[in-house]
Design an enzyme around this catalytic site. Structure first.
Site, PDB file in Angstrom:
ATOM      1  N   VAL A  92      28.636 -25.283 -83.168  1.00 20.10           N
ATOM      2  CA  VAL A  92      29.049 -26.160 -82.072  1.00 20.10           C
ATOM      3  C   VAL A  92      29.936 -25.917 -82.106  1.00 20.10           C
ATOM      4  CG1 VAL A  92      30.379 -28.303 -82.690  1.00 20.10           C
ATOM      5  CG2 VAL A  92      28.001 -27.383 -83.483  1.00 20.10           C
ATOM      6  N   GLY A 137      27.310 -27.636 -90.376  1.00 23.53           N
ATOM      7  CA  GLY A 137      27.716 -25.859 -91.261  1.00 23.53           C
ATOM      8  C   GLY A 137      26.786 -25.901 -92.482  1.00 23.53           C
ATOM      9  N   GLY A 159      27.047 -24.074 -94.954  1.00 27.20           N
ATOM     10  CA  GLY A 159      27.420 -22.995 -96.915  1.00 27.20           C
ATOM     11  C   GLY A 159      27.560 -24.559 -97.733  1.00 27.20           C
ATOM     12  N   PHE A 160      27.987 -23.754 -97.874  1.00 27.03           N
ATOM     13  CA  PHE A 160      28.160 -24.253 -99.932  1.00 27.03           C
ATOM     14  C   PHE A 160      28.101 -26.133 -99.513  1.00 27.03           C
ATOM     15  CE2 PHE A 160      30.074 -20.812-102.231  1.00 27.03           C
ATOM     16  CZ  PHE A 160      28.800 -20.434-102.591  1.00 27.03           C
ATOM     17  N   GLY A 161      29.278 -27.010 -98.523  1.00 21.18           N
ATOM     18  CA  GLY A 161      29.683 -27.984 -98.635  1.00 21.18           C
ATOM     19  C   GLY A 161      28.725 -28.929 -97.750  1.00 21.18           C
ATOM     20  N   ASP A 168      35.853 -25.683 -97.620  1.00 19.56           N
ATOM     21  CA  ASP A 168      37.186 -25.169 -97.373  1.00 19.56           C
ATOM     22  C   ASP A 168      37.935 -26.097 -95.493  1.00 19.56           C
ATOM     23  OD1 ASP A 168      36.721 -23.939 -98.903  1.00 19.56           O
ATOM     24  OD2 ASP A 168      36.297 -22.353 -97.902  1.00 19.56           O
ATOM     25  N   GLU A 186      38.262  -8.808-107.368  1.00 19.64           N
ATOM     26  CA  GLU A 186      36.391  -8.808-107.550  1.00 19.64           C
ATOM     27  C   GLU A 186      36.558  -7.418-106.559  1.00 19.64           C
ATOM     28  OE1 GLU A 186      34.869 -11.730-105.617  1.00 19.64           O
ATOM     29  OE2 GLU A 186      34.447 -13.124-107.817  1.00 19.64           O
TER      30      GLU A 186
HETATM   31  C1  LIG Z   1      34.524 -12.805-100.079  1.00 14.81           C
HETATM   32  C2  LIG Z   1      34.757 -14.172-100.696  1.00 14.81           C
HETATM   33  C3  LIG Z   1      34.506 -15.418-102.531  1.00 14.81           C
HETATM   34  C4  LIG Z   1      34.404 -15.813-102.889  1.00 14.81           C
HETATM   35  N1  LIG Z   1      34.199 -15.770-104.002  1.00 14.81           N
HETATM   36  C5  LIG Z   1      34.342 -17.454-104.783  1.00 14.81           C
HETATM   37  C6  LIG Z   1      34.076 -17.834-106.033  1.00 14.81           C
HETATM   38  O1  LIG Z   1      34.380 -16.668-106.727  1.00 14.81           O
HETATM   39  N2  LIG Z   1      34.659 -18.612-106.718  1.00 14.81           N
HETATM   40  C7  LIG Z   1      35.054 -19.813-105.489  1.00 14.81           C
HETATM   41  O2  LIG Z   1      35.038 -20.906-106.297  1.00 14.81           O
HETATM   42  N3  LIG Z   1      34.723 -20.428-104.842  1.00 14.81           N
HETATM   43  C8  LIG Z   1      35.061 -18.477-104.027  1.00 14.81           C
HETATM   44  N4  LIG Z   1      35.372 -18.357-102.171  1.00 14.81           N
HETATM   45  C9  LIG Z   1      35.211 -19.159-101.654  1.00 14.81           C
HETATM   46  C10 LIG Z   1      33.468 -19.990-101.361  1.00 14.81           C
HETATM   47  O3  LIG Z   1      32.487 -19.401-101.094  1.00 14.81           O
HETATM   48  C11 LIG Z   1      34.547 -21.283-100.461  1.00 14.81           C
HETATM   49  O4  LIG Z   1      35.044 -21.957-100.556  1.00 14.81           O
HETATM   50  C12 LIG Z   1      32.899 -21.933-100.218  1.00 14.81           C
HETATM   51  O5  LIG Z   1      32.689 -21.013 -99.120  1.00 14.81           O
HETATM   52  C13 LIG Z   1      33.270 -23.154 -99.080  1.00 14.81           C
HETATM   53  O6  LIG Z   1      32.341 -23.601 -98.479  1.00 14.81           O
HETATM   54  P1  LIG Z   1      31.769 -24.613 -97.277  1.00 14.81           P
HETATM   55  O7  LIG Z   1      31.072 -24.972 -97.089  1.00 14.81           O
HETATM   56  O8  LIG Z   1      33.054 -25.622 -96.968  1.00 14.81           O
HETATM   57  O9  LIG Z   1      32.605 -22.867 -95.660  1.00 14.81           O
HETATM   58  P2  LIG Z   1      31.461 -22.078 -95.549  1.00 14.81           P
HETATM   59  O10 LIG Z   1      30.891 -22.173 -97.081  1.00 14.81           O
HETATM   60  O11 LIG Z   1      32.257 -20.851 -95.774  1.00 14.81           O
HETATM   61  O12 LIG Z   1      29.896 -22.525 -94.732  1.00 14.81           O
HETATM   62  C14 LIG Z   1      30.448 -22.640 -93.085  1.00 14.81           C
HETATM   63  C15 LIG Z   1      29.741 -22.349 -92.337  1.00 14.81           C
HETATM   64  O13 LIG Z   1      29.536 -23.320 -91.449  1.00 14.81           O
HETATM   65  C16 LIG Z   1      28.712 -22.309 -90.250  1.00 14.81           C
HETATM   66  N5  LIG Z   1      29.779 -22.811 -89.044  1.00 14.81           N
HETATM   67  C17 LIG Z   1      31.016 -22.084 -89.099  1.00 14.81           C
HETATM   68  N6  LIG Z   1      31.391 -22.666 -88.046  1.00 14.81           N
HETATM   69  C18 LIG Z   1      30.348 -23.485 -86.977  1.00 14.81           C
HETATM   70  C19 LIG Z   1      29.700 -24.018 -85.840  1.00 14.81           C
HETATM   71  N7  LIG Z   1      31.012 -23.554 -84.847  1.00 14.81           N
HETATM   72  N8  LIG Z   1      28.811 -23.961 -85.870  1.00 14.81           N
HETATM   73  C20 LIG Z   1      28.101 -24.000 -86.000  1.00 14.81           C
HETATM   74  N9  LIG Z   1      28.411 -23.444 -87.743  1.00 14.81           N
HETATM   75  C21 LIG Z   1      29.119 -23.362 -87.849  1.00 14.81           C
HETATM   76  C22 LIG Z   1      29.166 -21.774 -90.792  1.00 14.81           C
HETATM   77  O14 LIG Z   1      28.122 -19.969 -90.320  1.00 14.81           O
HETATM   78  C23 LIG Z   1      29.101 -21.436 -92.090  1.00 14.81           C
HETATM   79  O15 LIG Z   1      27.381 -21.179 -92.794  1.00 14.81           O
HETATM   80  C24 LIG Z   1      34.783 -16.872-101.874  1.00 14.81           C
HETATM   81  C25 LIG Z   1      34.774 -16.632-100.749  1.00 14.81           C
HETATM   82  C26 LIG Z   1      35.114 -15.747-100.033  1.00 14.81           C
HETATM   83  C27 LIG Z   1      35.150 -15.363 -99.008  1.00 14.81           C
END
Ligand SMILES: Cc1cc2nc3c(=O)[nH]c(=O)nc-3n(C[C@H](O)[C@H](O)[C@H](O)COP(=O)(O)OP(=O)(O)OC[C@H]3O[C@@H](n4cnc5c(N)ncnc54)[C@H](O)[C@@H]3O)c2cc1C
Length: 632
Positions: A395, A327, A329-331, A622, A487
């Site tokens: 994955v 993943g 994403g931010f994490g 998340d 938003e």
């Molecule tokens: C519309 C929207 C607005 C938001 N606004 C805010 C805000 O204003 N402030 C705030 O703090 N938070 C906000 N959030 C929440 C914030 O975006 C999330 O908390 C953050 O993105 C979580 O990060 P993460 O790395 O856990 O997951 P994600 O950013 O969701 O990243 C997960 C990654 O894993 C990848 N992935 C998933 N499953 C698989 C798999 N099986 N195999 C390979 N890759 C995979 C995905 O492609 C993705 O790139 C918002 C969310 C959304 C949807």
């Protein structure tokens, strides 16, 4: 060769434990950790104040020019007289010379302070100081200001400037030559400014040697050396600093030592003229370092290669542990950023080849941004990190016993440590039949689809004729008043009431109803109450109807039911309510919470069915459920 075998060969196949692998490292962990901490402190510390010191430096130099310009403006006849008699410029008549000088002294400072067209402004101002040094009274202030301005002409301003603010937009624009111009300015900043700094260093070293009387240049050459900065310095001290400047060693320490020394000699009156400019130069030297061909750079490069682990992928020793991060994403990105400086090999897997900045998805949905504005290619983010490999793959299974991750059905990777950062998806609370009528906002595809729905509603309403249908089409219901819902509601209201307000003839887009439905007692429940109240006021001012304590009980084609009795006729329902974590818990057979998040301990280690931490597997973002931090 089967794909799994190929991947295995590329991954870490050695059966040794992480601890064994680390023990084989040439430098003990203490040295590595301490070194890294020092280097981090050194690099971060030097850059930390730069945005502000840059503004201060530009401001002070600009003021110096401006003051001179204002004096000329107040006594124009005197300025022309001086241009004719005191500093005649051979190739210009006095009025033209005085006018040119005045223009540079008035316009240049404004540009320099704003950081707008900084490079040409700095170059022109530098030229004026050189002319002034050549034909008028030579001063150390002229020399140092000139050197600083020449450096700015190559480096450009810091981030608090108009140039830097618009650079990104200009680079992406279709303006002719825009991209090459920005690429050239980046090249000048990264490659040429360090060369200018190296030349400046040598120039200062020569001045110090001149001060120590180890060299005796001609009087004409001495006019161009800022020797008086070091007035009062004993010869031996000047020689030490000359050595440090020549070799480019210890830029930060040199700056911090010279600053009080020069100040002290100025205070005791050793200096012929008190000037700020040496301190401004030291501000740049401290922040930007000794530049090209310096010992500082050589030492950092050596540390990077030998202790800080900046190596090409092919050179990475087998003993470095293999960390697989799923993943981007931010994490996932935060994990890679923190871990990439360790002696590890990292594989980052994501099902997409770009990182999505989710908080701005709503701007795609309301046609304010384009998809490319919030999607950054993952590969390009780590192009400079030899130990990070990026794989595009989805994955679908994890085998903790064999320490393997399977992606794209049949590709397998071995890991020493696994970090799961697979985020979350929408949840319709078990009512998946609502999905077709109430799309959510989690991916670019979602956002583009929602944008189509919203814009199409206005288009259909313009053509509909039937007032009841028009009303249905101009009613937008957003379910869920977390950040996404809030938003989205605000952005749709702005779209209807401002952006497209005058574009239709048969309907009034401003009459659109935007209804935000929230099951709880207030919007933005995870934020402090004062913020909820402010957001409520802002949305109401935009005309959004907020319905709190209202639970959606049914969504069907063209209608939403709230509670038992309220039915809202609408053709656009947007889902911003529930989220469910990725299936990571299922892959691991681990415990999850109500939203499907993998339970982790306070070190983010995944807990197995018995609540015991699994050593090698972490979950973050998340997809992780942790009670370690209560938000205080
Ligand atoms: C519309 C929207 C607005 C938001 N606004 C805010 C805000 O204003 N402030 C705030 O703090 N938070 C906000 N959030 C929440 C914030 O975006 C999330 O908390 C953050 O993105 C979580 O990060 P993460 O790395 O856990 O997951 P994600 O950013 O969701 O990243 C997960 C990654 O894993 C990848 N992935 C998933 N499953 C698989 C798999 N099986 N195999 C390979 N890759 C995979 C995905 O492609 C993705 O790139 C918002 C969310 C959304 C949807």
């Amino acid at each position: 060769m089967p794909r799994s075998a190929q991947q295995s060969a590329a991954g870490a196949t050695a059966p040794k434990t992480v601890a064994q692998k680390l023990q084989e490292e040439r430098y003990p962990p203490f040295v590595r950790v301490t070194m890294r901490r020092w280097v981090k402190w050194y690099l971060d510390g030097t850059e930390a104040f730069w945005p502000f010191s840059d503004v201060a430096i530009r401001f002070l130099i600009a003021m110096w020019f401006l003051r001179s310009g204002l004096v000329k403006l107040n006594n124009w006849d005197g300025a022309v007289f001086l241009a004719a008699n005191e500093y005649p410029v051979g190739w210009m008549d006095p009025v033209s010379a005085a006018t040119t000088g005045l223009a540079i002294e008035l316009i240049g400072p404004a540009l320099l302070i704003a950081g707008f067209m900084t490079r040409p402004a700095a170059m022109t101002m530098a030229a004026l100081t050189i002319v002034s040094q050549a034909v008028y009274i030579p001063t150390t202030s002229n020399l140092i200001a000139g050197a600083i301005l020449i450096w700015y002409a190559f480096h450009g301003p810091g981030v608090i400037s108009i140039d830097r603010a618009v650079a990104g937009g200009i680079k992406q624009s279709a303006l002719p030559l825009a991209r090459p111009a920005i690429v050239a300015s980046e090249f000048a900043r990264e490659r040429l400014a360090p060369v200018i700094m190296a030349i400046t260093r040598v120039w200062i070293a020569v001045s110090l040697l001149n001060h120590a009387q180890l060299i005796q240049p001609s009087v004409a050459v001495q006019t161009w050396l800022p020797t008086t900065i070091f007035a009062g310095f004993p010869g031996w001290l000047a020689v030490i600093f000359a050595g440090l400047f020549l070799t480019g060693f210890g830029a930060v320490i040199v700056s911090y030592t010279l600053f009080p020394l020069i100040l002290a000699y100025m205070i005791i009156g050793a200096h012929p003229a008190v000037t700020l400019f040496p301190f401004l130069f030291l501000g740049i030297y401290e922040a930007k370092g000794a530049g090209f061909l310096s010992l500082d750079r050589a030492i950092l490069a050596w540390l990077d290669k030998n202790i800080l682990f900046d190596r090409a992928y092919a050179d990475i020793p087998e003993r470095w542990p293999h960390i697989v991060i799923v993943g981007a994403g931010f994490g996932g990105l935060a994990a890679v950023t923190k871990l990439k400086r360790l002696p590890v090999r990292i594989t980052l897997i994501d099902k997409r080849n770009y990182h999505l900045f989710q908080p701005l998805l709503y701007q795609i949905a309301t046609a304010t941004l384009n998809p490319a504005d919030i999607a950054t290619p993952i590969r390009s983010m780590f192009k400079g990190d030899g130990n990070v490999r990026v794989i595009k793959g989805e994955v679908n299974a994890i085998n903790p016993a064999a320490r393997t991750v399977t992606f794209d059905q049949d590709c397998t990777l071995f890991y020493d440590r696994l970090v799961l950062a697979t985020g979350a998806t929408h949840s319709y609370f078990g009512r998946d039949e609502w999905r077709p009528y109430a799309p959510g906002l989690k991916t670019i595809e979602d956002a583009v689809a929602v944008r189509g729905e919203i814009l199409n509603a206005f288009e259909l309403a313009e053509a509909a004729g039937d007032p009841a249908r028009v009303e249905r089409l101009l009613t937008f219901v957003i379910v869920g008043a977390g950040p996404t819902g809030v938003e989205l509601a605000g952005a749709i209201a702005e779209l209807a009431k401002v952006s497209v307000a005058r574009e239709f003839r048969m309907i009034d887009p401003a009459s659109a109803r935007i209804i935000l439905v929230q099951s709880g007692p207030r919007i933005l429940p995870s934020f402090p109450e004062s913020l909820s109240q402010r957001a409520t006021r802002t949305l109401e001012n935009l005309g959004v109807e907020i319905r709190t304590n209202s639970r959606v009980t049914e969504i069907a084609e063209a209608q939403v039911r709230i509670g038992d009795d309220t039915v809202i006729e609408t053709e656009t329902v947007l889902w911003a309510a529930g989220v469910a974590a990725s299936p990571a818990a299922r892959w691991l057979g681990a415990n999850d919470d109500r939203s499907g998040r993998v339970l982790v301990n306070d070190l983010m280690r995944v807990l197995d069915k018995d609540g015991k931490p699994i050593d090698d597997i972490f979950a973050i973002g998340d997809t992780a459920g942790s009670n370690a931090w209560n938000g205080d």
